[in-house]
Design a protein around this motif. Structure first.
Motif, PDB file in Angstrom:
ATOM      1  N   MET A 166      55.850  38.291  88.507  1.00 28.38           N
ATOM      2  CA  MET A 166      56.497  38.985  86.937  1.00 28.38           C
ATOM      3  C   MET A 166      57.008  40.395  87.855  1.00 28.38           C
ATOM      4  SD  MET A 166      57.690  37.049  84.269  1.00 28.38           S
ATOM      5  CE  MET A 166      57.055  37.885  82.626  1.00 28.38           C
ATOM      6  N   ILE A 167      58.057  41.116  87.158  1.00 26.86           N
ATOM      7  CA  ILE A 167      59.243  42.181  87.175  1.00 26.86           C
ATOM      8  C   ILE A 167      58.448  43.089  86.604  1.00 26.86           C
ATOM      9  CG2 ILE A 167      60.904  43.535  87.838  1.00 26.86           C
ATOM     10  CD1 ILE A 167      61.872  41.158  89.482  1.00 26.86           C
ATOM     11  N   HIS A 168      57.676  44.513  85.951  1.00 27.72           N
ATOM     12  CA  HIS A 168      58.102  45.568  84.717  1.00 27.72           C
ATOM     13  C   HIS A 168      58.096  46.510  85.726  1.00 27.72           C
ATOM     14  CE1 HIS A 168      55.460  41.805  83.900  1.00 27.72           C
ATOM     15  NE2 HIS A 168      54.919  42.379  83.149  1.00 27.72           N
ATOM     16  N   TYR A 169      59.300  47.102  85.610  1.00 22.13           N
ATOM     17  CA  TYR A 169      60.065  46.316  84.613  1.00 22.13           C
ATOM     18  C   TYR A 169      61.386  46.227  85.755  1.00 22.13           C
ATOM     19  CZ  TYR A 169      57.276  47.000  81.397  1.00 22.13           C
ATOM     20  OH  TYR A 169      55.297  46.630  80.840  1.00 22.13           O
ATOM     21  N   PRO A 170      62.473  45.027  85.189  1.00 23.72           N
ATOM     22  CA  PRO A 170      64.018  45.105  86.434  1.00 23.72           C
ATOM     23  C   PRO A 170      64.343  46.518  86.319  1.00 23.72           C
ATOM     24  CG  PRO A 170      63.924  43.466  84.877  1.00 23.72           C
ATOM     25  CD  PRO A 170      62.388  44.368  84.899  1.00 23.72           C
ATOM     26  N   VAL A 171      65.290  47.049  85.170  1.00 29.80           N
ATOM     27  CA  VAL A 171      65.702  47.710  84.617  1.00 29.80           C
ATOM     28  C   VAL A 171      65.426  49.382  84.301  1.00 29.80           C
ATOM     29  CG1 VAL A 171      68.447  48.429  83.699  1.00 29.80           C
ATOM     30  CG2 VAL A 171      67.784  46.046  84.519  1.00 29.80           C
ATOM     31  N   PRO A 172      65.513  50.493  84.930  1.00 32.19           N
ATOM     32  CA  PRO A 172      65.113  51.580  83.907  1.00 32.19           C
ATOM     33  C   PRO A 172      65.798  51.761  82.802  1.00 32.19           C
ATOM     34  CG  PRO A 172      66.437  52.344  85.894  1.00 32.19           C
ATOM     35  CD  PRO A 172      66.336  50.925  85.949  1.00 32.19           C
ATOM     36  N   PRO A 173      65.118  52.369  81.745  1.00 32.20           N
ATOM     37  CA  PRO A 173      65.153  52.840  80.457  1.00 32.20           C
ATOM     38  C   PRO A 173      66.836  53.816  80.523  1.00 32.20           C
ATOM     39  CG  PRO A 173      63.142  53.204  80.462  1.00 32.20           C
ATOM     40  CD  PRO A 173      62.992  52.774  82.249  1.00 32.20           C
ATOM     41  N   HIS A 174      67.082  54.316  81.217  1.00 28.56           N
ATOM     42  CA  HIS A 174      67.969  55.060  81.504  1.00 28.56           C
ATOM     43  C   HIS A 174      69.308  54.743  81.561  1.00 28.56           C
ATOM     44  CE1 HIS A 174      66.988  56.350  85.552  1.00 28.56           C
ATOM     45  NE2 HIS A 174      68.126  55.953  86.175  1.00 28.56           N
ATOM     46  N   GLN A 175      69.305  53.679  82.036  1.00 29.08           N
ATOM     47  CA  GLN A 175      70.288  52.045  83.115  1.00 29.08           C
ATOM     48  C   GLN A 175      70.162  51.314  82.149  1.00 29.08           C
ATOM     49  OE1 GLN A 175      69.239  51.412  87.410  1.00 29.08           O
ATOM     50  NE2 GLN A 175      70.259  53.864  87.752  1.00 29.08           N
ATOM     51  N   GLN A 176      70.131  50.977  80.361  1.00 28.59           N
ATOM     52  CA  GLN A 176      69.879  50.457  79.743  1.00 28.59           C
ATOM     53  C   GLN A 176      71.352  50.244  79.525  1.00 28.59           C
ATOM     54  OE1 GLN A 176      68.342  47.558  79.551  1.00 28.59           O
ATOM     55  NE2 GLN A 176      65.514  47.910  80.371  1.00 28.59           N
ATOM     56  N   LYS A 177      71.557  49.189  78.983  1.00 31.40           N
ATOM     57  CA  LYS A 177      73.016  49.305  77.491  1.00 31.40           C
ATOM     58  C   LYS A 177      72.746  50.101  76.502  1.00 31.40           C
ATOM     59  CE  LYS A 177      76.458  45.954  75.686  1.00 31.40           C
ATOM     60  NZ  LYS A 177      76.783  44.580  75.317  1.00 31.40           N
ATOM     61  N   ALA A 178      71.889  49.904  76.014  1.00 34.06           N
ATOM     62  CA  ALA A 178      71.191  50.361  74.645  1.00 34.06           C
ATOM     63  C   ALA A 178      71.074  51.809  74.760  1.00 34.06           C
ATOM     64  CB  ALA A 178      70.088  50.019  74.653  1.00 34.06           C
ATOM     65  N   LEU A 179      70.974  52.613  76.193  1.00 34.23           N
ATOM     66  CA  LEU A 179      71.101  53.939  76.197  1.00 34.23           C
ATOM     67  C   LEU A 179      72.740  53.878  77.028  1.00 34.23           C
ATOM     68  CD1 LEU A 179      67.434  54.110  76.183  1.00 34.23           C
ATOM     69  CD2 LEU A 179      68.543  54.370  74.930  1.00 34.23           C
ATOM     70  N   SER A 180      73.169  53.745  76.999  1.00 27.43           N
ATOM     71  CA  SER A 180      74.840  54.081  77.798  1.00 27.43           C
ATOM     72  C   SER A 180      74.929  55.633  77.633  1.00 27.43           C
ATOM     73  CB  SER A 180      75.972  53.105  76.917  1.00 27.43           C
ATOM     74  OG  SER A 180      76.186  53.137  75.898  1.00 27.43           O
ATOM     75  N   ASN A 188      59.962  56.940  83.584  1.00 26.11           N
ATOM     76  CA  ASN A 188      59.609  55.287  84.508  1.00 26.11           C
ATOM     77  C   ASN A 188      58.393  54.606  83.078  1.00 26.11           C
ATOM     78  OD1 ASN A 188      59.162  52.962  86.280  1.00 26.11           O
ATOM     79  ND2 ASN A 188      56.940  54.003  86.820  1.00 26.11           N
ATOM     80  N   THR A 189      59.021  53.614  82.376  1.00 21.18           N
ATOM     81  CA  THR A 189      58.010  53.604  81.300  1.00 21.18           C
ATOM     82  C   THR A 189      58.275  51.689  80.749  1.00 21.18           C
ATOM     83  OG1 THR A 189      56.770  54.062  78.696  1.00 21.18           O
ATOM     84  CG2 THR A 189      59.095  55.003  79.150  1.00 21.18           C
ATOM     85  N   TYR A 190      57.607  50.981  80.004  1.00 16.77           N
ATOM     86  CA  TYR A 190      58.693  50.721  78.112  1.00 16.77           C
ATOM     87  C   TYR A 190      59.913  51.325  77.587  1.00 16.77           C
ATOM     88  CZ  TYR A 190      60.215  46.419  76.246  1.00 16.77           C
ATOM     89  OH  TYR A 190      60.362  45.524  75.647  1.00 16.77           O
ATOM     90  N   ILE A 191      60.992  50.684  77.886  1.00 19.26           N
ATOM     91  CA  ILE A 191      61.553  50.976  77.163  1.00 19.26           C
ATOM     92  C   ILE A 191      61.591  51.286  75.511  1.00 19.26           C
ATOM     93  CG2 ILE A 191      62.883  48.984  76.305  1.00 19.26           C
ATOM     94  CD1 ILE A 191      65.691  50.636  75.965  1.00 19.26           C
ATOM     95  N   ALA A 192      60.361  50.557  75.564  1.00 15.48           N
ATOM     96  CA  ALA A 192      59.804  50.837  73.826  1.00 15.48           C
ATOM     97  C   ALA A 192      59.069  52.695  73.178  1.00 15.48           C
ATOM     98  CB  ALA A 192      58.462  50.052  73.469  1.00 15.48           C
TER      99      ALA A 192
END
Length: 378
Positions: free
Chosen positions: A323-337, A87-91
């Motif tokens: 605001m929503i921090h964050y709507p999509v968790p890193p492991h579900q991002q397209k970049a980390l398919s 649970n973090t920002y993808i950076a």
């Protein structure tokens, strides 16, 4: 309309000083790695109680440079594993990947949103060489426990402090007494971002590496400048990632007010905690000033609710931006398919339910009262 974050209002008191600083930098004829950067590096290192500060281009680069610096020093090798919160920002995760290291995700505590130290040990393998602790939303991770695990397993500890400028921690490791120390005292290095919306933000991108490790500081200082310690002599495969003179000058003007700005944020957070009375809204568990473990700087005030979209629409209709921090968790991002099939239930629940309320040094008492009243009517 109550803005979620009014950057114009935050920077308004500095307008005259900013214009004078712009004129000063313009007339100096020196725009990269000059006296403003040197002054800020000294000021911020002193503020953090650290030996070294190296100004860099942004928070992501600060993390990348720390990891790449430790690879150059032989303390990390490409392919080593780094423990990082799911649970973090993808950076946080991108930095590990950019350094050719392997992120190993660990679930957070639902109550604090930060990494659960009790789950770290089971993820440690023979390839694990570091822990990246993220102080999400301005609340410090449980550094006492994280440092104990690191010492037991001979791991580096690096802190992602992009959201926690000025947070302090009472360390029980490596010092005999419980002295109030700013972030980074016991870890190997800390990465900061000065993105405009941060507690200490400039008017563009900026970042810094803070450390007591003189060897790391020397390498990072060179690597931010094409890997060069002397002009046109390149010792490392470096980056072009330098805090520029103008942004450093702006930060020098704002740094003296960071503690008072953080205190204003804490006052608002305490009001939210004590005055929001609505069983449908789950308030965060915060460690505010005066507690043993940590000192939340309230970068964000994040509540949870099952019907988040409904609450967000209700607040907007009543003139309150969120605001929503964050709507999509890193492991579900397209970049980390390659991670999309992984399951992190606590992380996913947080990302489905969190909503950030307005909080900043320029939010007025009347605005806080209005937000509380509207929330309590929901």
């Amino acid at each position: 309309m109550i803005k979620f974050l009014d950057l114009k209002k935050i920077n308004e008191p500095y307008e005259t000083a900013f214009q004078q600083k712009l004129k000063s930098v313009l007339e100096s004829g020196w725009y990269i790695l000059g006296k403003e950067v040197q002054e800020f590096e000294t000021n911020f290192a002193n503020y953090c109680g650290a030996k070294h500060c190296i100004g860099v281009g942004n928070g992501l680069d600060a993390l990348v440079l720390i990891f790449k610096g430790y690879i150059q020093l032989g303390k990390l090798q490409k392919g080593d594993e780094v423990i990082v919160p799911a649970n973090t920002y993808i950076a946080s995760i991108l930095a590990i990947l950019h350094a050719d290291l392997v992120p190993v995700l660990v679930e957070p505590k639902l109550e604090t949103y930060n990494i659960d130290p009790e789950l770290i040990s089971e993820k440690i393998s023979s390839r694990t060489k570091a822990i990246l602790a993220v102080h999400l939303y301005g609340q410090l991770a449980e550094m006492d426990e994280i440092n104990k695990i690191a010492l037991q397993n001979n791991l580096l500890v690096i802190e992602d402090a992009a959201q926690s400028h000025g947070a302090r921690l009472n360390y029980e490791l490596r010092i005999e007494n419980y002295e109030l120390k700013k972030l980074g005292y016991s870890s190997n290095a800390v990465a900061y971002s000065f993105y405009p919306g941060k507690n200490l933000g400039c008017l563009g991108d900026g970042g810094a590496v803070v450390t007591n490790d003189s060897d790391l500081a020397k390498v990072v200082s060179a690597m931010r400048n094409y890997g060069s310690e002397a002009k046109y002599r390149n010792d490392y495969i470096g980056l072009n990632s330098r805090l520029d003179e103008l942004q450093a000058g702006f930060l020098n003007l704002k740094l003296p007010n960071l503690d008072s700005d953080n205190e204003r944020r804490r006052i608002i957070a305490k009001r939210y905690l004590s005055e929001i009375k609505n069983d449908k809204i789950i308030l965060p568990t915060l460690s505010l000033r005066g507690t043993k473990q940590s000192d939340h700087v309230s970068h964000l005030f994040v509540v949870r609710i099952e019907k988040r979209d409904e609450l967000q629409s209700y607040l907007l209709k009543n003139g309150i931006e969120t605001m929503i921090h964050y709507p999509v968790p890193p492991h579900q991002q397209k970049a980390l398919s390659n991670w999309n099939d992984l399951s992190f239930p606590i992380t996913e629940k947080i990302h489905q339910e969190v909503l950030s309320l307005p909080i900043s040094p320029v939010l007025t008492d009347d605005e806080v009262s209005y937000i509380v009243a509207i929330l309590n009517k929901y």
